[in-house]
Design a protein around this motif. Structure first.
Motif, PDB file in Angstrom:
ATOM      1  N   GLU A   1       0.856  -1.177   0.000  1.00 35.18           N
ATOM      2  CA  GLU A   1       0.000   0.000   0.000  1.00 35.18           C
ATOM      3  C   GLU A   1       0.895   1.231   0.000  1.00 35.18           C
ATOM      4  O   GLU A   1       1.825   1.328   0.800  1.00 35.18           O
TER       5      GLU A   1
ATOM      6  N   CYS B   1      -4.655   6.402  -0.793  1.00 31.08           N
ATOM      7  CA  CYS B   1      -3.996   5.102  -0.739  1.00 31.08           C
ATOM      8  C   CYS B   1      -4.098   4.428  -2.101  1.00 31.08           C
ATOM      9  O   CYS B   1      -5.188   4.340  -2.678  1.00 31.08           O
TER      10      CYS B   1
ATOM     11  N   THR C   1      -2.698   0.949  -4.497  1.00 30.09           N
ATOM     12  CA  THR C   1      -2.089  -0.381  -4.508  1.00 30.09           C
ATOM     13  C   THR C   1      -1.740  -0.720  -5.951  1.00 30.09           C
ATOM     14  O   THR C   1      -2.459  -0.329  -6.878  1.00 30.09           O
TER      15      THR C   1
ATOM     16  N   CYS D   1      -1.501  -2.612  -9.426  1.00 33.30           N
ATOM     17  CA  CYS D   1      -2.320  -3.589 -10.150  1.00 33.30           C
ATOM     18  C   CYS D   1      -1.478  -4.831 -10.399  1.00 33.30           C
ATOM     19  O   CYS D   1      -0.286  -4.735 -10.683  1.00 33.30           O
TER      20      CYS D   1
ATOM     21  N   ARG E   1      -4.002   1.172  -8.430  1.00 31.30           N
ATOM     22  CA  ARG E   1      -5.438   1.324  -8.213  1.00 31.30           C
ATOM     23  C   ARG E   1      -5.653   2.211  -6.991  1.00 31.30           C
ATOM     24  O   ARG E   1      -5.011   2.028  -5.955  1.00 31.30           O
TER      25      ARG E   1
ATOM     26  N   ARG F   1      -7.360   3.058  -3.806  1.00 29.99           N
ATOM     27  CA  ARG F   1      -8.176   2.347  -2.796  1.00 29.99           C
ATOM     28  C   ARG F   1      -9.054   3.309  -2.025  1.00 29.99           C
ATOM     29  O   ARG F   1     -10.210   3.020  -1.750  1.00 29.99           O
ATOM     30  N   TRP F   2      -8.487   4.432  -1.621  1.00 30.11           N
ATOM     31  CA  TRP F   2      -9.272   5.443  -0.931  1.00 30.11           C
ATOM     32  C   TRP F   2      -8.589   6.799  -1.034  1.00 30.11           C
ATOM     33  O   TRP F   2      -7.395   6.892  -1.340  1.00 30.11           O
TER      34      TRP F   2
END
Length: 161
Positions: free
Chosen positions: A2, A133, A135, A137, A145, A147-148
């Motif tokens: 992350e 955040c 991550t 792919c 990607r 996340r938030w």
């Protein structure tokens, strides 16, 4: 992995003879960073694997230090590429961390917005103490990607649960 990108808190205005790199956080900026860090604490599954990387500019270093104290992280890593917005160098550094690591990067605008646009296809507004955040792919090291994403006020609310 992350990757949490976070902008420093609100900084003092640049008033000569103060140099830009010397600008520290305002008192309201510090308070907002503390609240945001408390919100981050509630969202991290395991802060023991968190690494905090920061620019050495005073406002970023102060932000990173506050976050580290709130989250119980003992060591900060200074990365010159964060001051200059050098994404390729940051990605090289990220390639050296363990797969299950969490890395919180405290940096500056406009770089954070540009990085999220390049990595995840979304140019997000990073107001002071905002975090996002990402991550990676699977199978595509250059694509990430989202996340938030949360601005400081939302993070602060999460910390008050």
């Amino acid at each position: 992995m992350e990757l949490i990108l976070m902008r420093h808190g609100k900084a003092e205005p640049a008033i000569p003879p103060m140099k830009d790199e010397e600008r520290d956080l305002t008192e309201p900026g510090r308070e907002k960073v503390i609240a945001a860090a408390q919100g981050l604490a509630g969202g991290l599954a395991d802060a023991s694997r968190l690494q905090i990387w920061t620019s050495s500019l005073a406002r970023a270093l102060s932000t990173a230090s506050i976050v580290a104290e709130v989250l119980g992280v003992e060591e900060l890593r200074l990365l010159p590429c964060l001051e200059e917005g050098k994404l390729p160098e940051l990605l090289q550094e990220l390639a050296t961390v363990e797969e299950d690591a969490q890395v919180l990067v405290v940096g500056h605008e406009p770089y954070l917005s540009l990085w999220t646009e390049h990595l995840a296809g979304s140019a997000l507004p990073f107001k002071p103490a905002t975090a996002a955040c990402l991550t990676p792919c699977a199978g595509r090291s250059e694509r990430w990607r989202l996340r938030w994403y949360a601005q400081a006020g939302i993070l602060g609310c999460l910390g008050k649960k």
